[in-house]
Design a protein around this motif. Sequence first.
Motif, mmCIF file in Angstrom:
data_model
loop_
_atom_site.group_PDB
_atom_site.id
_atom_site.type_symbol
_atom_site.label_atom_id
_atom_site.label_comp_id
_atom_site.label_asym_id
_atom_site.label_seq_id
_atom_site.Cartn_x
_atom_site.Cartn_y
_atom_site.Cartn_z
ATOM 1 N N HIS A 1 2.877 -4.940 1.615
ATOM 2 C CA HIS A 1 1.439 -3.666 0.913
ATOM 3 C C HIS A 1 0.505 -4.664 0.753
ATOM 4 C CE1 HIS A 1 4.044 -0.469 -0.374
ATOM 5 N NE2 HIS A 1 5.159 -1.202 -0.683
ATOM 6 N N PRO A 2 -0.531 -3.916 0.858
ATOM 7 C CA PRO A 2 -1.865 -4.556 0.374
ATOM 8 C C PRO A 2 -1.582 -4.344 -1.038
ATOM 9 C CG PRO A 2 -2.394 -2.588 1.610
ATOM 10 C CD PRO A 2 -0.889 -2.765 1.747
ATOM 11 N N THR A 3 -2.061 -5.578 -1.696
ATOM 12 C CA THR A 3 -1.960 -5.296 -3.207
ATOM 13 C C THR A 3 -2.799 -4.253 -3.985
ATOM 14 O OG1 THR A 3 -1.802 -7.809 -3.356
ATOM 15 C CG2 THR A 3 -2.365 -6.793 -5.279
ATOM 16 N N GLY A 4 -2.322 -3.473 -4.791
ATOM 17 C CA GLY A 4 -2.772 -2.353 -5.146
ATOM 18 C C GLY A 4 -2.584 -0.897 -4.302
ATOM 19 N N GLU A 5 -1.944 -1.025 -3.294
ATOM 20 C CA GLU A 5 -1.789 0.069 -2.496
ATOM 21 C C GLU A 5 -1.102 1.370 -3.304
ATOM 22 O OE1 GLU A 5 -0.879 0.690 2.088
ATOM 23 O OE2 GLU A 5 0.852 0.227 1.118
ATOM 24 N N ASP A 6 -1.798 2.678 -3.146
ATOM 25 C CA ASP A 6 -1.409 3.660 -3.953
ATOM 26 C C ASP A 6 0.023 4.194 -4.001
ATOM 27 O OD1 ASP A 6 -1.509 5.929 -5.567
ATOM 28 O OD2 ASP A 6 -3.164 6.716 -4.720
#
Length: 277
Positions: free
Chosen positions: A267-272
């Motif tokens: 995941h990209p950090t902070g993915e919803d």
Amino acid sequence: MERWAGRVAIVTGASSGIGAAIARTLALSAMKVVGVARREERVKELAAELRKEGAKGEIFPVQGDVTNESDIKRVMQWTKEKLGGADVLVNNAGVAPSCVLHRFRTENIRKIYETNVIALALFTRDFVQDLRARGVDDGHIFHINRFTKNSKWHNNVKLNFNVSSTAGQSIIHNRGIYPYSGSKHAVTVMTEGLRRELVELESKIRITSISPGLVRTEILEVTGLTPDIAKQTYDTLPCLETKDIADALVYALGTPPHVQIHEITIHPTGEDFRSLL
Ligand SMILES: NC(=O)c1ccc[n+]([C@@H]2O[C@H](COP(=O)([O-])OP(=O)(O)OC[C@H]3O[C@@H](n4cnc5c(N)ncnc54)[C@H](OP(=O)(O)O)[C@@H]3O)[C@@H](O)[C@H]2O)c1
């Protein structure tokens, strides 16, 4: 990675995005990389860049459309004749045109399954057969797997973006993406299926699926978004860079032969997370 120096990797979709980053990273790790794409000139440019940078390895551009079985056979044959055969296969080429199930264009759904599923299966079959015929028992197959878009309203523009997590196994509620999501479900099943077959064959060939969240590439434009909306999407949402995926692949490839990294979800950090159903 030392044991892979001088050995051969085929990377499909090496002309852009994740495939180009993987080809670059493997060449910098002293591997010989057969870079397959329809836009051969872009792979040639990448190969020239790598030479200029003094990479220990090399990229060998080979033009090919993975939806043509004859092109797959030609790539395999070329690799065998010129480089002695491949040890690593990266099934990266993929497309994601929007396909709303009650009114999609036939050519779009065919493109999704022919590129993301059938080409991957044919390449993998021919690669495994070639490894076994040459008595190579430490080959490695990678599938660049899940890409599933979800949608979100932003500045009154409907943005498409991908979610990772269980996208290859769960059904995300989003019009236009079901056929693409289905193709990635197929890849998930075929990854584990081939692993089981290899175990039954008592083979040490390894297989790894890499499932990224949103990665900044050209895919959104290829999918049909305007360059402005694609840029807005990448600038607005947390996203990964192509090198992040290449680094994950190098990690899995570089593990000792008794270790099989089966699945890497990034995941990209902070993915919803709220968009994951
Ligand atoms: N970007 C993301 O957010 C993301 C996230 C998760 C997974 N993925 C997956 O990552 C893979 C690469 O996507 P990307 O984001 O790097 O997209 P991209 O920048 O659009 O690159 C796609 C690559 O696939 C190649 N390709 C497509 N159809 C082909 C065909 N018929 N024959 C040969 N090559 C073909 C293209 O080369 P030519 O056009 O030159 O042939 C290009 O090099 C795909 O499987 C995608 O589903 C992407």
